[in-house]
Design an enzyme around this catalytic site. Sequence first.
Site, PDB file in Angstrom:
ATOM      1  N   LYS A 116       0.820  -1.223   0.000  1.00 24.19           N
ATOM      2  CA  LYS A 116       0.000   0.000   0.000  1.00 24.19           C
ATOM      3  C   LYS A 116       0.849   1.268   0.000  1.00 24.19           C
ATOM      4  CE  LYS A 116      -3.345  -2.856   0.119  1.00 24.19           C
ATOM      5  NZ  LYS A 116      -4.046  -3.186  -1.121  1.00 24.19           N
ATOM      6  N   GLU A 200      -0.417   9.067   7.030  1.00 22.96           N
ATOM      7  CA  GLU A 200      -1.222   9.982   6.214  1.00 22.96           C
ATOM      8  C   GLU A 200      -1.971  10.949   7.117  1.00 22.96           C
ATOM      9  OE1 GLU A 200      -2.936   7.297   2.494  1.00 22.96           O
ATOM     10  OE2 GLU A 200      -4.273   7.831   4.122  1.00 22.96           O
ATOM     11  N   HIS A 235     -14.618  -2.267   9.397  1.00 20.23           N
ATOM     12  CA  HIS A 235     -14.016  -2.415   8.072  1.00 20.23           C
ATOM     13  C   HIS A 235     -14.650  -3.513   7.235  1.00 20.23           C
ATOM     14  CE1 HIS A 235     -11.359   0.589   9.480  1.00 20.23           C
ATOM     15  NE2 HIS A 235     -10.950  -0.164  10.472  1.00 20.23           N
ATOM     16  N   ARG A 291      -8.779  -7.378  -7.878  1.00 20.64           N
ATOM     17  CA  ARG A 291      -9.651  -8.563  -7.944  1.00 20.64           C
ATOM     18  C   ARG A 291     -11.068  -8.143  -8.298  1.00 20.64           C
ATOM     19  NH1 ARG A 291      -9.401  -7.076  -2.362  1.00 20.64           N
ATOM     20  NH2 ARG A 291     -11.469  -6.353  -1.719  1.00 20.64           N
TER      21      ARG A 291
END
Length: 445
Positions: A116, A200, A235, A291
């Site tokens: 990531k 971030e 999540h 995917r």
Amino acid sequence: MISKVLIANRGEIALRIILACKELGLKTVAVHSMADRDALHVRYADDDVCIGPAASKQSYLNMSSIISAAEITGADAIHPGYGFLAENATFAEIVGECQITFIGPSPDAIRRMGDKAKARETAKNAGVPILPGSDGPLRSIDEAREVAAAIGFPVILKASAGGGGRGMRICADETELQSAYETARNEAERAFGVADVYLEKYLERPRHIEIQVFGDTHGRIVALGERDCSIQRRHQKLIEESPSPAITEEIRKKMSAAAIQLCEAVGYVNAGTIEFLFQDGEFYFMEMNTRIQVEHPVTEEVTGIDLVKEQIRVAAGDRLSVPHGDFRLRGHAMEFRINAEDPVTFAPHPGKIKEFHLPGGPGVRVDTAAYRDYVIPPHYDSLIAKLVVKGKDRMETLARARRALEQFIVEGVKTSIPLHRQIVANEKFINGDFSTKFMETFLRG
Ligand code: MV4
């Protein structure tokens, strides 16, 4: 080019892939664990092979068993579905080395986006907006402090190898960052075997909006609109919809252009998703999923494109069937994930389904591999059905969702249906006024 497809998956997605193969006139091979002998994907496939014990590690994640099953049955392609080996670059590589077509992107693309921190860098270099933060993984706590001081708190630490929320830490100030840095690294090391974390700027109430992309081997890449996936808990997405009630045609065009830019930068082939955070009229790249996703039917319903058939055709070397020229989303679609879980604690609730009645009628689609008397094994995820509803606009879609959720009967196991019935009656949800914080507030209120 492809004549027999092995489906390296189970449940509703395995069935979904078999249906696509049948429409294309292709033979199918199901693989299954010892816990899945009575699964529908096994019944509907032309051939089936038992690949190991119930535990995923020994069956659906067992690369050599799966490759052997393909060799034995003469399958010339493997569709990985989602989860399990879908984003395992090594698996994609081995499949290719065995002269079998992997129905998905290249191992290189999977690898580049699987990290990531690297994906963030790739996005930045491709001119795709990202949130202010570190350049790649953090090298020390001192660097974390420096970056945070430069961009301002709150910040979020994320595992480079993570995704989907694991190994994340939100830090409101320097004290929190100090302790979170090591915790996040330890958690990442334990969960993924790689301790790297990046940092971030943290957005307080973003929406999660993702663009469906598709590339073919002839260099064409298209964006197929967005899905708003802001309704999540821990999540795990609960509801997805397209179009997003939050964005304008102008934002959609800009987000789509950014998604295509990123795909072009990596020569992306097959289906993919670019995830963005959206807040105050601005969007930022978050991560890419290499995917087909659980929520792909939402896009199918508003584009009229069969994404799974398209995956197989593109893997066989065909051109994208999507027409050139102006692209528009038609109507509105929503997906409700029906999980076998306790609606209060969200703990999985495996067991025998004693009654099972599916909703139908105009604009209603249910993707499921469950049936009456089916015993949900405890070894896998708790998704038992996806209720996908469409209408001419969001209001018609909501009305259909309400009556379809009333019509949907599952007895014997606890499900998320009652929770969905409550959400579709919620004023903020009805008004499209929500962020990723919706469920937190909803469950407290
Ligand atoms: C964020 C964020 C706010 N700011 N990153 C959660 C899952 C993982 N893919 C990334 N996530 C988030 N990243 C920044 N810079 C908020 C979240 C987030 C979230 C995102 C989508 C849906 C639900 C969520 C719930 C909590 C946090």
